[in-house]
Design a protein around this motif. Structure first.
Motif, PDB file in Angstrom:
ATOM      1  N   PRO A   1     -16.199  10.688 -33.559  1.00 20.58           N
ATOM      2  CA  PRO A   1     -15.645   9.564 -32.796  1.00 20.58           C
ATOM      3  C   PRO A   1     -16.590   8.363 -32.773  1.00 20.58           C
ATOM      4  O   PRO A   1     -17.747   8.456 -33.207  1.00 20.58           O
ATOM      5  CB  PRO A   1     -15.470  10.143 -31.390  1.00 20.58           C
ATOM      6  N   THR A   2     -16.096   7.253 -32.262  1.00 21.20           N
ATOM      7  CA  THR A   2     -16.927   6.059 -32.121  1.00 21.20           C
ATOM      8  C   THR A   2     -18.136   6.365 -31.233  1.00 21.20           C
ATOM      9  O   THR A   2     -18.009   7.004 -30.191  1.00 21.20           O
ATOM     10  CB  THR A   2     -16.103   4.920 -31.482  1.00 21.20           C
ATOM     11  N   GLY A   3     -19.308   5.904 -31.660  1.00 19.11           N
ATOM     12  CA  GLY A   3     -20.520   6.117 -30.868  1.00 19.11           C
ATOM     13  C   GLY A   3     -21.145   7.481 -31.016  1.00 19.11           C
ATOM     14  O   GLY A   3     -21.961   7.885 -30.191  1.00 19.11           O
TER      15      GLY A   3
ATOM     16  N   LEU B   1     -15.296   8.736 -41.511  1.00 25.05           N
ATOM     17  CA  LEU B   1     -13.895   8.911 -41.103  1.00 25.05           C
ATOM     18  C   LEU B   1     -13.875   9.289 -39.629  1.00 25.05           C
ATOM     19  O   LEU B   1     -14.849   9.862 -39.121  1.00 25.05           O
ATOM     20  CB  LEU B   1     -13.219  10.026 -41.910  1.00 25.05           C
ATOM     21  N   HIS B   2     -12.769   9.009 -38.959  1.00 27.33           N
ATOM     22  CA  HIS B   2     -12.631   9.422 -37.563  1.00 27.33           C
ATOM     23  C   HIS B   2     -11.808  10.700 -37.502  1.00 27.33           C
ATOM     24  O   HIS B   2     -10.571  10.665 -37.502  1.00 27.33           O
ATOM     25  CB  HIS B   2     -11.965   8.319 -36.728  1.00 27.33           C
TER      26      HIS B   2
ATOM     27  N   ALA C   1     -19.661  16.618 -39.749  1.00 27.94           N
ATOM     28  CA  ALA C   1     -19.121  16.179 -38.454  1.00 27.94           C
ATOM     29  C   ALA C   1     -20.276  16.154 -37.459  1.00 27.94           C
ATOM     30  O   ALA C   1     -21.179  16.994 -37.533  1.00 27.94           O
ATOM     31  CB  ALA C   1     -18.035  17.134 -37.970  1.00 27.94           C
ATOM     32  N   GLN C   2     -20.267  15.192 -36.547  1.00 29.37           N
ATOM     33  CA  GLN C   2     -21.381  15.123 -35.600  1.00 29.37           C
ATOM     34  C   GLN C   2     -20.967  14.607 -34.234  1.00 29.37           C
ATOM     35  O   GLN C   2     -19.942  13.955 -34.077  1.00 29.37           O
ATOM     36  CB  GLN C   2     -22.523  14.284 -36.161  1.00 29.37           C
ATOM     37  N   ARG C   3     -21.770  14.963 -33.248  1.00 28.52           N
ATOM     38  CA  ARG C   3     -21.643  14.481 -31.871  1.00 28.52           C
ATOM     39  C   ARG C   3     -23.049  14.204 -31.343  1.00 28.52           C
ATOM     40  O   ARG C   3     -24.034  14.711 -31.887  1.00 28.52           O
ATOM     41  CB  ARG C   3     -20.988  15.530 -30.962  1.00 28.52           C
TER      42      ARG C   3
END
Length: 570
Positions: free
Chosen positions: A328-330, A421-422, A452-454
């Motif tokens: 996601p954004t951020g 990509l989102h 993928a990351q958070r």
């Protein structure tokens, strides 16, 4: 209840000694405040101890004001003069009832005053004098207080900062510009920016409402209320930020984007990306802080674990193919891509990037800013890059089929393509590309790896302590194996000055790295679902976002609560 009576009861309950009571009474006489204020100020009693005691004596619930974010509309029900006079603050309205935090809930005159002016039933709760006075200072910020900004600005040594303004000499709205250049407005805007830098904020939100003008900072991914700016300066503050970022202050109906660059002491530079959005009660301004000094390009320090990092490095060092970073954004996608470009950047390769916007300038890399209004979008830039003899291409985001198609073709014709990509996780990225219209055989041929990351908040190092409330069963529920949960010692931050009592300081990335091995490619060609792809990727050794988070818990880097907040169950 009189102060003398409170002191006697505290001594009788053995919460303080007679000597401590005398010390507090002496301080009370010199300050003119209540005894409870002196007891907490001198450190004789903790605020929680005092509120618990007062709650029992008065027979009303106690409240910790720091745990509440009070609605400005509720604050506006009671004037500051009344709040200061009676040492109280409105906390919450529930129907026809107003909950009011009071230092002395037995003060029926104060309750009657508030009941008369609000027309509501008053339900008192107890808090300490110091906590209420601090809350009054925090929530009641009046226009006449602008003179005190000078003291705050002086404390922050703003003389070391040079703001680079860009404005037209022939500006038409003279009144608006003059208003924006008034000393109190300039100092307030500078203070908002500098405070954000000092507190390590990533974004500043300046939000107009009908009866308030709120400033919030996003610190470590979570928004925190900073202050209520003077409402009558709303238009002046908006104009000031627009002038600083070279925007049109006459245009109040359409969104605008700009940039502010400031130079600080010791040669440090800071960029702010500015976005203005017209809302119901005025223009909301959001500023994104871009600090080159805090740009972390060392992959080991980003949060990668050894095995996923080895796979990521192997993929970006291939001569061609596509590496995708999703989230996601951020979530730190741009930082991960910049760290990859930094590792690949040398004199032997030609690197071009298409970004919207260009967040950081990287030496030796050709960076292009997108301008959709003149037709310079990702697809157009990609086409141009392919005529510029490129080795490595970075596309800020794949948003449509046209961009995806050109990126895939570039990856298949001897170029390394990095993009974002989102999507929610790595396996779902494949179906996102297929839904855009990219053929399955092109996906399997072009894509090398998907990440993928958070971002999860780190536990503050200065107040880290074992979290005894988290049981092994809770860890198992989060996804740990029973044997692993028994060995794990969950940590948390108690809260200190370093972390502003949040328990967190800084962030760490969680990564899910999916290398497209042959079994996965076969499933994609067979039209497998996202769930099937994820199960196969895990079988082949992929560590999921939740698993990455559990590893960070085991390493004492973050909390169970934080991992549950940012990741989904596998």
């Amino acid at each position: 209840m009189a102060s003398d009576r409170i002191g006697e009861l505290l001594v009788r309950e053995n919460l303080i000694s007679t000597d401590q009571l005398r010390e507090a009474q002496q301080d009370q006489r010199s300050t003119g405040k209540r005894l409870a204020y002196s007891l907490t100020k001198l450190g004789i009693l903790q605020e929680t101890e005092l509120t618990d005691f007062l709650s029992k004596q008065y027979g009303v619930p106690s409240i910790t004001l720091d745990d509440f974010e009070i609605d400005p509309d509720v604050i506006n029900l009671v004037p500051r003069e009344v709040a200061s006079k009676h040492v109280l603050i409105p906390v919450q309205q529930a129907g026809n009832t107003l909950i009011v935090a009071m230092a002395d809930p037995s003060n029926i005159y104060a309750i009657d005053d508030v009941k008369f002016m609000t027309g509501l039933q008053i339900e008192p709760v107890v808090s300490t004098d110091a906590a209420i006075e601090q809350a009054i200072e925090h929530y009641y910020m009046q226009p006449e207080e602008t003179a005190s900004y000078q003291e705050v600005l002086g404390d922050l040594e703003l003389d070391d900062i040079e703001f680079e303004d860009s404005m037209d000499d022939d500006f038409s709205l003279v009144d608006s510009q003059n208003e924006a250049e008034q000393a109190p407005v300039v100092k307030l805007c500078n203070l908002v920016l500098v405070n954000a830098i000092n507190k390590g904020a990533s974004d500043i939100h300046i939000e107009p409402y009908e009866k308030s003008y709120r400033v919030r900072y996003r610190i470590d991914g979570v928004l925190h209320h900073e202050m209520n700016a003077p409402l009558k300066l709303k238009n002046a503050i908006t104009s000031r930020f627009k002038i600083m970022s070279n925007l049109d202050i006459a245009e109040r109906r359409l969104p605008q984007d700009g940039r502010i660059k400031i130079k600080m002491s010791r040669g440090r530079e800071m960029d702010f990306r500015v976005s203005c959005l017209p809302t119901l009660y005025g223009e909301k301004i959001v500023l994104r802080l871009l600090d080159k000094e805090n740009l972390q390009l060392d992959m080991m320090k980003l949060g990668f674990e050894q095995a996923p990092l080895a796979e990521f490095k192997e993929a970006i060092h291939r001569p061609y193919g596509m590496c995708l970073v999703t989230g996601p954004t951020g979530s730190g996608k741009t930082t991960t891509l910049y760290s990859a470009l930094s590792e690949l950047n040398d004199d032997e390769v030609n690197i071009s990037t298409a970004e919207d916007p260009v967040e950081f300038n990287l030496a030796g890399i050709n960076q292009v800013q997108m301008h959709d209004d003149i037709g310079l979008n990702f697809a157009a830039s990609l086409r141009s890059f392919l005529r510029q003899d490129p080795d490595i291409i970075m596309v800020g985001e794949i948003r449509d089929f046209e961009t995806a198609e050109i990126a895939v073709k570039a990856a298949l014709t001897g170029h390394l393509v990095l993009s974002t990509l989102h999507t929610n996780d790595a396996p779902s990225t494949v179906n996102r590309l297929l839904n855009m219209g990219v053929e399955p055989f092109l996906v399997t041929a072009a894509v090398n790896l998907i990440v993928a990351q958070r971002l999860a908040r780190r536990i503050c190092k200065d107040c880290k302590t074992p979290d005894t409330e988290i049981s092994p069963e809770a860890l198992v529920d989060a996804g740990m194996k029973p044997a692993e949960a028994k060995k794990c010692t969950p940590m948390k931050g108690k809260g200190c000055k370093t972390c502003s009592d949040t328990g967190y300081k800084g962030r760490v990335a969680l990564y899910e790295v999916m290398l497209l091995k042959d079994p996965l490619k076969d499933l994609i060609l067979q039209g497998a679902s996202t769930t099937e792809l994820k199960q196969e990727a895990i079988r082949l050794g992929m560590s999921t976002l939740r698993r990455s988070g559990l590893n960070k818990i085991a390493d004492g880097m973050t909390t169970v609560e934080e991992i549950l907040r940012v990741t989904a169950t596998d």
